[in-house]
Motif scaffolding. Structure first.
Motif, PDB file in Angstrom:
ATOM      1  N   THR A  39       0.836  -1.192   0.000  1.00  6.81           N
ATOM      2  CA  THR A  39       0.000   0.000   0.000  1.00  6.81           C
ATOM      3  C   THR A  39       0.880   1.255   0.000  1.00  6.81           C
ATOM      4  O   THR A  39       2.077   1.192  -0.252  1.00  6.81           O
ATOM      5  CB  THR A  39      -0.930   0.007   1.217  1.00  6.81           C
ATOM      6  OG1 THR A  39      -0.138   0.062   2.418  1.00  6.81           O
ATOM      7  CG2 THR A  39      -1.812  -1.247   1.250  1.00  6.81           C
ATOM      8  N   LEU A  40       0.273   2.388   0.336  1.00  5.72           N
ATOM      9  CA  LEU A  40       1.007   3.649   0.385  1.00  5.72           C
ATOM     10  C   LEU A  40       1.853   3.763   1.643  1.00  5.72           C
ATOM     11  O   LEU A  40       2.670   4.675   1.764  1.00  5.72           O
ATOM     12  CB  LEU A  40       0.026   4.827   0.314  1.00  5.72           C
ATOM     13  CG  LEU A  40      -0.842   4.898  -0.952  1.00  5.72           C
ATOM     14  CD1 LEU A  40      -1.864   6.012  -0.829  1.00  5.72           C
ATOM     15  CD2 LEU A  40       0.030   5.100  -2.181  1.00  5.72           C
ATOM     16  N   LYS A  83      -4.813   2.646  -2.483  1.00  2.00           N
ATOM     17  CA  LYS A  83      -3.563   2.759  -3.228  1.00  2.00           C
ATOM     18  C   LYS A  83      -3.813   2.621  -4.721  1.00  2.00           C
ATOM     19  O   LYS A  83      -3.259   3.363  -5.535  1.00  2.00           O
ATOM     20  CB  LYS A  83      -2.579   1.698  -2.736  1.00  2.00           C
ATOM     21  CG  LYS A  83      -1.194   1.795  -3.374  1.00  2.00           C
ATOM     22  CD  LYS A  83      -1.007   0.773  -4.466  1.00  2.00           C
ATOM     23  CE  LYS A  83       0.397   0.799  -5.038  1.00  2.00           C
ATOM     24  NZ  LYS A  83       0.585  -0.177  -6.131  1.00  2.00           N
ATOM     25  N   LYS A  87      -2.871   5.641  -7.160  1.00  2.00           N
ATOM     26  CA  LYS A  87      -1.643   5.438  -7.923  1.00  2.00           C
ATOM     27  C   LYS A  87      -1.895   4.880  -9.323  1.00  2.00           C
ATOM     28  O   LYS A  87      -1.346   5.359 -10.304  1.00  2.00           O
ATOM     29  CB  LYS A  87      -0.708   4.506  -7.153  1.00  2.00           C
ATOM     30  CG  LYS A  87      -0.145   5.121  -5.888  1.00  2.00           C
ATOM     31  CD  LYS A  87       0.755   6.312  -6.207  1.00  2.00           C
ATOM     32  CE  LYS A  87       1.383   6.873  -4.946  1.00  2.00           C
ATOM     33  NZ  LYS A  87       2.255   8.054  -5.219  1.00  2.00           N
TER      34      LYS A  87
END
Length: 266
Positions: A39-40, A83, A87
Motif C-alpha cells: 500500500t502507500l 492505493k 496510484k
C-alpha cells in the motif's frame, strides 16, 4: 478497529509490545495503513503479519490449544483499493486487481487455518464510496455508488470463498463480519434522523476538514498555522477525518453488528 469489549474479551496487546508479559489476551498484529498487498504505507502487510503470528507459535508463546480456542480477526483490503485508486487510477484494470487481491487474501486466511486457528473472522469491505474523501464529489450529500460497487463486488467474491472453504473443511471455520451493510445502515439512520433534528451532523462530512492539499488532519505549516478545521461537536460526528470513523461512528456501526458479534463468540 474492533473494541474487544464488544466480544467480551480483554484488548489484545500491540505486536510492538510483544516482549511484555501480558500476552494472555492475544496480540494485535495490525499495522496502520498497510493491507493485503503493498500500500502507500511502508509497513508489514498481511503476509508479514502472519509470519509474526507463526513465529509466536514456533517460540511457544502460544500453545496449540491457545490457537485453536482463539478468535482471529482479519480486516484488510480498504488500503489496497485506496492505493490502486490514487496510484494506478485505471478503472479498466479494477477487476484484474480485485481478483489478485482476493486471491492473496484467500491464501492468507487459509494459511492462518493451517497454523491451527479454528475460528477466523474476515471483515467484508466497508462502502468506500461513503468515505468523505470520495463523497465530497456529491458535496457530502450521498455516497458514490460507483465506488460502493467496488466494495460490493469484493464482498461477493469473499463470501463465495468463505462458503467454499467451509464446505471443503466440513465445518464453519471461516465467518464474515458485514461492515458494508452495517456502515450503510448506520449512515442512513443518522441521515433520516437529521430530517427531524437538523442539529445532527451530516454523517458523510468529516469533523476534521483539511484546508490545503498535502496536509493531514492535525498538521500545521512551517509558520505553525493549522491546515485543518474541527467541527463544533466532534462527539456527534460519524467520520473523524476523510477516511476514519470517529468513536461515535464506530459505536453506530457496532450497534448494527451486535447480533453477529454475539454469534462469533458462541
Amino acid at each position: 478497529m474492533i473494541d474487544a469489549s464488544y466480544l467480551k474479551i480483554e484488548t489484545p496487546i500491540p505486536y510492538a509490545l510483544k516482549n511484555s508479559s501480558n500476552l494472555q489476551n492475544g496480540i494485535n498484529f495490525a499495522y496502520g495503513g498497510t493491507g493485503v498487498l503493498k500500500t502507500l504505507v511502508d509497513g508489514p502487510n498481511l503476509t508479514v503479519q502472519i509470519d509474526s503470528f507463526e513465529q509466536q507459535i514456533k517460540q511457544n508463546v502460544y500453545s496449540k490449544s491457545d490457537v485453536e480456542t482463539s478468535i482471529v480477526l482479519v480486516n484488510a483490503g480498504a488500503n489496497d483499493y485506496t492505493k490502486f485508486a490514487l496510484k494506478d487510477r485505471n478503472l479498466f484494470e479494477i477487476a484484474k486487481f480485485r481478483k489478485s487481491l482476493v486471491d492473496e487474501l484467500s491464501a492468507n486466511i487459509k494459511r492462518i487455518h493451517s497454523l491451527g486457528a479454528e475460528k477466523i473472522v474476515v471483515s467484508l469491505l466497508q462502502p468506500i464510496g461513503c468515505l468523505p474523501t470520495i463523497s465530497v464529489a456529491s458535496l457530502y450529500h450521498d455516497c458514490i455508488d460507483l465506488l460502493d460497487l467496488v466494495s460490493r463486488d469484493h464482498n461477493k467474491m469473499m463470501l463465495q470463498i468463505v462458503e467454499d472453504l467451509n464446505k471443503e473443511i466440513g465445518k464453519p471455520v471461516f465467518r464474515t463480519l458485514d461492515l458494508y451493510n452495517s456502515f450503510l445502515t448506520a449512515i442512513h439512520t443518522i441521515q433520516n434522523n437529521r430530517k427531524e433534528n437538523s442539529t445532527l451532523m451530516n454523517p458523510l462530512e468529516p469533523c476534521c476538514a483539511l484546508l490545503s492539499v498535502g496536509y493531514d488532519c492535525g498538521k500545521v505549516d512551517d509558520k505553525g498555522q493549522k491546515k485543518y478545521t474541527l467541527c463544533e461537536n466532534p462527539e456527534v460526528s460519524f467520520f473523524w477525518d476523510n477516511a476514519h470513523p470517529s468513536q461515535n461512528g464506530w459505536y453506530s456501526v457496532f450497534k448494527q453488528l451486535e447480533p453477529s458479534l454475539s454469534q462469533i463468540t458462541s
